[in-house]
Design an enzyme around this catalytic site. Structure first.
Site, PDB file in Angstrom:
ATOM      1  N   CYS A 112       0.843  -1.178   0.000  1.00  0.00           N
ATOM      2  CA  CYS A 112       0.000   0.000   0.000  1.00  0.00           C
ATOM      3  C   CYS A 112       0.886   1.239   0.000  1.00  0.00           C
ATOM      4  O   CYS A 112       1.981   1.232   0.550  1.00  0.00           O
ATOM      5  CB  CYS A 112      -0.936   0.109   1.204  1.00  0.00           C
ATOM      6  SG  CYS A 112      -2.051  -1.280   1.397  1.00  0.00           S
ATOM      7  N   ARG A 123       3.500  -0.219  -5.101  1.00  0.00           N
ATOM      8  CA  ARG A 123       3.321  -0.773  -3.761  1.00  0.00           C
ATOM      9  C   ARG A 123       1.996  -1.527  -3.613  1.00  0.00           C
ATOM     10  O   ARG A 123       1.760  -2.206  -2.610  1.00  0.00           O
ATOM     11  CB  ARG A 123       3.357   0.348  -2.718  1.00  0.00           C
ATOM     12  CG  ARG A 123       4.635   1.131  -2.706  1.00  0.00           C
ATOM     13  CD  ARG A 123       4.593   2.196  -1.659  1.00  0.00           C
ATOM     14  NE  ARG A 123       4.533   1.610  -0.332  1.00  0.00           N
ATOM     15  CZ  ARG A 123       5.590   1.205   0.354  1.00  0.00           C
ATOM     16  NH1 ARG A 123       6.790   1.340  -0.158  1.00  0.00           N
ATOM     17  NH2 ARG A 123       5.452   0.684   1.541  1.00  0.00           N
ATOM     18  N   TRP A 138      -2.955  -2.685  -1.648  1.00  0.00           N
ATOM     19  CA  TRP A 138      -2.699  -4.104  -1.922  1.00  0.00           C
ATOM     20  C   TRP A 138      -3.414  -4.839  -0.802  1.00  0.00           C
ATOM     21  O   TRP A 138      -2.990  -4.804   0.353  1.00  0.00           O
ATOM     22  CB  TRP A 138      -1.201  -4.383  -1.915  1.00  0.00           C
ATOM     23  CG  TRP A 138      -0.843  -5.772  -2.339  1.00  0.00           C
ATOM     24  CD1 TRP A 138      -0.638  -6.204  -3.617  1.00  0.00           C
ATOM     25  CD2 TRP A 138      -0.620  -6.908  -1.496  1.00  0.00           C
ATOM     26  NE1 TRP A 138      -0.313  -7.543  -3.612  1.00  0.00           N
ATOM     27  CE2 TRP A 138      -0.302  -7.997  -2.331  1.00  0.00           C
ATOM     28  CE3 TRP A 138      -0.668  -7.119  -0.119  1.00  0.00           C
ATOM     29  CZ2 TRP A 138      -0.026  -9.267  -1.840  1.00  0.00           C
ATOM     30  CZ3 TRP A 138      -0.395  -8.394   0.366  1.00  0.00           C
ATOM     31  CH2 TRP A 138      -0.076  -9.448  -0.490  1.00  0.00           C
ATOM     32  N   ASN A 163      -1.051   2.223   5.876  1.00  0.00           N
ATOM     33  CA  ASN A 163      -0.226   1.191   5.252  1.00  0.00           C
ATOM     34  C   ASN A 163       0.306   0.327   6.382  1.00  0.00           C
ATOM     35  O   ASN A 163       0.942   0.844   7.300  1.00  0.00           O
ATOM     36  CB  ASN A 163       0.928   1.854   4.489  1.00  0.00           C
ATOM     37  CG  ASN A 163       1.976   0.849   4.052  1.00  0.00           C
ATOM     38  OD1 ASN A 163       1.653  -0.305   3.777  1.00  0.00           O
ATOM     39  ND2 ASN A 163       3.221   1.279   3.989  1.00  0.00           N
ATOM     40  N   GLY A 164       0.035  -0.982   6.313  1.00  0.00           N
ATOM     41  CA  GLY A 164       0.506  -1.879   7.368  1.00  0.00           C
ATOM     42  C   GLY A 164      -0.578  -2.857   7.759  1.00  0.00           C
ATOM     43  O   GLY A 164      -1.556  -3.040   7.023  1.00  0.00           O
ATOM     44  N   GLU A 216      16.702 -17.494 -10.450  1.00  0.00           N
ATOM     45  CA  GLU A 216      16.281 -16.102 -10.655  1.00  0.00           C
ATOM     46  C   GLU A 216      15.592 -15.954 -12.019  1.00  0.00           C
ATOM     47  O   GLU A 216      14.562 -15.286 -12.133  1.00  0.00           O
ATOM     48  CB  GLU A 216      17.503 -15.172 -10.534  1.00  0.00           C
ATOM     49  CG  GLU A 216      17.259 -13.709 -10.839  1.00  0.00           C
ATOM     50  CD  GLU A 216      16.155 -13.072  -9.997  1.00  0.00           C
ATOM     51  OE1 GLU A 216      15.695 -13.673  -9.030  1.00  0.00           O
ATOM     52  OE2 GLU A 216      15.730 -11.959 -10.354  1.00  0.00           O
ATOM     53  N   LYS A 240      11.739 -14.685 -12.609  1.00  0.00           N
ATOM     54  CA  LYS A 240      11.407 -13.536 -13.468  1.00  0.00           C
ATOM     55  C   LYS A 240      10.301 -13.923 -14.441  1.00  0.00           C
ATOM     56  O   LYS A 240       9.341 -13.195 -14.636  1.00  0.00           O
ATOM     57  CB  LYS A 240      12.614 -13.055 -14.286  1.00  0.00           C
ATOM     58  CG  LYS A 240      13.671 -12.238 -13.604  1.00  0.00           C
ATOM     59  CD  LYS A 240      13.259 -10.869 -13.148  1.00  0.00           C
ATOM     60  CE  LYS A 240      12.629 -10.891 -11.790  1.00  0.00           C
ATOM     61  NZ  LYS A 240      13.463 -10.777 -10.629  1.00  0.00           N
ATOM     62  N   GLU A 285       6.777 -14.602 -12.619  1.00  0.00           N
ATOM     63  CA  GLU A 285       6.083 -13.485 -11.967  1.00  0.00           C
ATOM     64  C   GLU A 285       5.519 -12.471 -12.953  1.00  0.00           C
ATOM     65  O   GLU A 285       4.522 -11.834 -12.666  1.00  0.00           O
ATOM     66  CB  GLU A 285       6.970 -12.803 -10.926  1.00  0.00           C
ATOM     67  CG  GLU A 285       8.118 -12.008 -11.486  1.00  0.00           C
ATOM     68  CD  GLU A 285       8.941 -11.305 -10.403  1.00  0.00           C
ATOM     69  OE1 GLU A 285       8.358 -10.812  -9.439  1.00  0.00           O
ATOM     70  OE2 GLU A 285      10.166 -11.247 -10.555  1.00  0.00           O
ATOM     71  N   HIS A 292      15.926 -37.240 -11.320  1.00  0.00           N
ATOM     72  CA  HIS A 292      15.336 -37.802 -10.095  1.00  0.00           C
ATOM     73  C   HIS A 292      13.850 -37.478  -9.984  1.00  0.00           C
ATOM     74  O   HIS A 292      13.287 -37.512  -8.896  1.00  0.00           O
ATOM     75  CB  HIS A 292      16.109 -37.307  -8.868  1.00  0.00           C
ATOM     76  CG  HIS A 292      17.540 -37.731  -8.884  1.00  0.00           C
ATOM     77  ND1 HIS A 292      17.918 -39.038  -8.699  1.00  0.00           N
ATOM     78  CD2 HIS A 292      18.682 -37.040  -9.151  1.00  0.00           C
ATOM     79  CE1 HIS A 292      19.240 -39.131  -8.811  1.00  0.00           C
ATOM     80  NE2 HIS A 292      19.729 -37.931  -9.096  1.00  0.00           N
ATOM     81  N   LYS A 317       5.436  -4.399  -4.826  1.00  0.00           N
ATOM     82  CA  LYS A 317       6.888  -4.276  -4.795  1.00  0.00           C
ATOM     83  C   LYS A 317       7.482  -4.561  -3.427  1.00  0.00           C
ATOM     84  O   LYS A 317       8.507  -5.210  -3.318  1.00  0.00           O
ATOM     85  CB  LYS A 317       7.263  -2.856  -5.250  1.00  0.00           C
ATOM     86  CG  LYS A 317       8.752  -2.593  -5.304  1.00  0.00           C
ATOM     87  CD  LYS A 317       9.382  -3.258  -6.489  1.00  0.00           C
ATOM     88  CE  LYS A 317      10.867  -3.049  -6.570  1.00  0.00           C
ATOM     89  NZ  LYS A 317      11.506  -4.064  -7.421  1.00  0.00           N
TER      90      LYS A 317
HETATM   91  C1  F6R Z   1      11.015 -10.543  -7.607  1.00  0.00           C
HETATM   92  C2  F6R Z   1      11.080  -9.656  -6.472  1.00  0.00           C
HETATM   93  C3  F6R Z   1      10.833 -10.215  -5.124  1.00  0.00           C
HETATM   94  C4  F6R Z   1      11.700  -9.493  -4.081  1.00  0.00           C
HETATM   95  C5  F6R Z   1      11.324  -9.953  -2.679  1.00  0.00           C
HETATM   96  C6  F6R Z   1      12.198  -9.308  -1.632  1.00  0.00           C
HETATM   97  O1  F6R Z   1      11.313  -9.885  -8.785  1.00  0.00           O
HETATM   98  O2  F6R Z   1      11.301  -8.487  -6.614  1.00  0.00           O
HETATM   99  O3  F6R Z   1      11.042 -11.584  -5.079  1.00  0.00           O
HETATM  100  O4  F6R Z   1      13.035  -9.773  -4.351  1.00  0.00           O
HETATM  101  O5  F6R Z   1       9.996  -9.633  -2.422  1.00  0.00           O
HETATM  102  O6  F6R Z   1      12.091  -7.931  -1.672  1.00  0.00           O
HETATM  103  P1  F6R Z   1      13.167  -7.013  -1.009  1.00  0.00           P
HETATM  104  O7  F6R Z   1      14.441  -7.203  -1.761  1.00  0.00           O
HETATM  105  O8  F6R Z   1      12.648  -5.625  -1.132  1.00  0.00           O
HETATM  106  O9  F6R Z   1      13.314  -7.474   0.409  1.00  0.00           O
END
Ligand code: F6R
Length: 608
Positions: A2, A27, A74, A100-101, A481, A485, A488, A504, A603
């Site tokens: 949020c 956010r 969110w 927010n929280g 990774e 990517k 998501e 396996h 994010k």
């Molecule tokens: C994926 C992504 C998330 C963050 C994770 C941790 O692209 O961005 O997996 O890496 O939510 O976020 P931070 O780094 O802000 O703790």
């Protein structure tokens, strides 16, 4: 999650709030709303859906007024709908607030407030706060907010307005981010700096429990006991364009292109004029280091994947045992951590709830703690003993790119420093590696030139329903990774698996046309990877390999190859992830996905 904003000044609040929310949409983006004081009343508009929906409504039915608060949500408590959207307002309409929280004891508070005659209309935890403030309100908004937060457990950043005291915004935070923007004859609050940059670069970061009372001309800050606090303003060094798309279609693509600069900006402040690593923020002596018997790297998602590379680099160069853990698991498994442990939390945002909780747990157990983060003044940066900032600039796209590569650069510098101090790394090798790292700005730039080739591959593969990413050694970490990517942002089911593990079980899923992305950058493990490629090809897989340029052999084995510039095996992750980021990006674009704001995500994940 949020985003909240607030404005008080001489201008119309509505466009300023909307612009601020646009910068915070990363956010959360399932509903949005504003509350603006106008002519003796607080008018609220809030709608399910993207911010655009709110904007359209405000165009048709503008709310005048120069004091207001806004929110982009969110959802955590209660589905995304108009009613659950913020701001929330008292039944008689005299107090409105954004939050927010998460309020952890909201059920208990709600029951009590219902007994006290309050009528609840939503399923949110936030509505409890508005009724609490109302309950304690006796003509002084600051006092009422202070008494309300005294009853609340959990995390919150609040912006509160009252029609009885329209000349102020009261704002307070605990465990959720909040910055106060200092303007001329106008002041602001926001969850993050980009929302303020158009108006000011001077900000205050509030500490836990602190309250800011904003009027048009003044900002007063109080500690949790209501005593005035003198605070130094912080001057933001980046400009508005850092938070703009600057001609790119998406923030993600812009941020992928910012990697050469971000890598240089992270590396160069850590090298002295003799190109030796000097990490000012992390000044451990040889004796300090010798006392460490273990390093723990803890993080979530992409940051965790960077931690896997960190483990590899530290064990390789410094020969210190490293454990990695996912933050959400770490805190519940009673891990072996003590005064001899160096605990490294990795977090782009510096506000991820699980990472923060893990950091606190490690501190409680006596570990020396360090944060690798991108956000100055963030929660983890304040709570860790040492902070290593990755100077990547704001990362707006939900999918992390430049934060990841710069976190890896941070780990390389730490590993090199530890290795040299402990004498586990030959000086000659140390210098060779640094020399090579210094070419990475250029090498990543060169790599980005091939993006059209990757788009071509993506256009042929975007209809796949599942994908597998395979690698060995350090390539296995990069495969994870790459796979994250893809899933998501494109919503294609994707799995990463150590190539040797395929047989396996997972190989049962390979059939005609299954996409397999194979990382083959490790010379020592190349033949092993070749066997894995042959195994999946024999079952009909379409294989895209990531390989060092000059590897002719792989051209014969894979269906397509994404090449990276040649480098030491230990350093390939910074380069090999870039084609994977581009592949995921172009596949998502080809599928018509909202690349910067994937569904169900936000994010920064400030809830457990
Ligand atoms: C994926 C992504 C998330 C963050 C994770 C941790 O692209 O961005 O997996 O890496 O939510 O976020 P931070 O780094 O802000 O703790």
């Amino acid at each position: 999650m949020c985003g909240i904003v607030g404005y008080i000044g001489g201008k119309q609040a509505s466009p300023i709030l909307i612009e601020g929310l646009q910068k915070l949409e990363y956010r959360g983006y399932d509903s949005a709303g504003v509350a603006i004081y106008n002519d003796g009343e607080i008018a609220v508009q809030k709608y399910k859906g993207r911010l655009k929906v709110l904007e359209e409504h405000l165009e048709k039915k503008p709310i005048p007024g120069s004091v207001g608060i806004g929110h982009t949500r969110w959802a955590t408590h209660g589905e995304p709908n108009d009613l659950n959207a913020h701001p929330h307002i008292t039944t008689d309409g005299h107090i409105a607030l954004v939050h927010n929280g998460i309020i952890e004891n909201y059920t208990r508070l709600k029951e009590w407030l219902i007994e006290e005659g309050k009528i609840f209309k939503t399923e949110t935890d936030t509505e409890v706060i508005v009724h609490l403030v109302d309950y304690f309100y006796e003509g002084d908004l600051e006092k009422a907010v202070r008494r309300a937060i005294g009853k609340m457990e959990g995390a919150f950043a609040l912006g509160v307005i009252s029609k009885n005291e329209p000349e102020k915004i009261v704002s307070v935070r605990k465990d959720s981010p909040l910055v106060v923007g200092i303007g001329k004859e106008e002041n602001f609050i926001a969850s993050d700096i980009p929302a303020l940059l158009k108006h000011t670069k001077e900000v205050y970061f509030l500490d836990d429990g602190e309250m800011a009372v904003l009027t048009e001309k003044d900002i007063a800050i109080y500690d949790e006991f209501g005593q005035p606090v003198e605070k130094e303003p912080f001057t933001v060094t980046w400009d508005v364009s850092s938070a703009e798309k600057e001609g790119y279609e998406h923030f993600m693509m812009k941020e992928i292109h910012e990697q050469p600069k971000a890598i240089r900006d992270t590396l160069s402040p850590r090298l002295n004029d003799r190109n030796m690593v000097e990490i000012e923020e992390f000044n451990l002596s040889r004796e300090d280091i010798q006392r460490i018997d273990k390093i723990m790297i803890v993080a979530c998602g992409t940051a965790y994947h960077a931690g896997l590379i960190g483990k590899f680099a530290i064990e390789k160069f410094a020969k210190i045992p490293v454990e990695t853990d996912i933050a959400s698991e770490f805190r519940y498994r009673d891990p072996f951590v003590n005064e001899k442990t160096l605990f490294i939390a990795v977090s782009q945002s510096g506000e991820t709830a699980d990472t923060l909780a893990a950091l606190r747990e490690a501190k409680r157990k006596g570990a020396r703690t360090m944060a690798i983060t991108n956000v100055v003044g963030s929660r983890v940066s304040r709570e860790a003993d040492d902070v290593y900032y990755t100077w990547a600039g704001p990362e707006i796209a939900v999918a992390s790119t430049k934060a990841y590569t710069t976190q890896i650069v941070a780990f390389y510098t730490i590993a090199l420093d530890l290795g040299l101090k402990l004498g586990t790394l030959k000086e000659e090798t140390y210098h060779q590696i640094i020399k090579e790292l210094l070419t990475f700005g250029e090498k990543t730039e060169a790599l980005l030139q091939y993006k059209k080739d990757i788009q071509f591959l993506a256009d042929a593969q975007f209809n796949n329903t599942s994908a597998f990413y395979i690698g060995r050694g350090i390539d296995d970490a990069v495969a994870r990774e790459g796979s994250l990517k893809l899933k998501e942002i494109s919503y294609i089911h994707s799995e990463a698996i150590a190539a040797g593990e395929l047989k396996h079980g997972t190989i049962a899923l390979i059939e005609d046309g299954t996409l397999v992305v194979a990382l083959t950058t490790q010379d020592r493990l190349y033949d092993k990877m070749l066997s894995a490629i042959k195994e999946v090809k024999a079952r009909g897989a379409y294989v895209i390999a990531v390989a060092k340029e000059g590897n002719q052999d792989i051209q014969k084995e894979a269906d397509a190859v994404m090449s990276i510039p040649d480098t030491y095996d230990e350093l390939t992750p910074i380069l090999s992830v870039i084609p994977l980021q581009l592949l995921a990006y172009y596949i998502a674009v080809a599928r018509g996905c909202d690349v910067d704001k994937p569904k169900n995500l936000a994010k920064s994940v400030t809830v457990e």
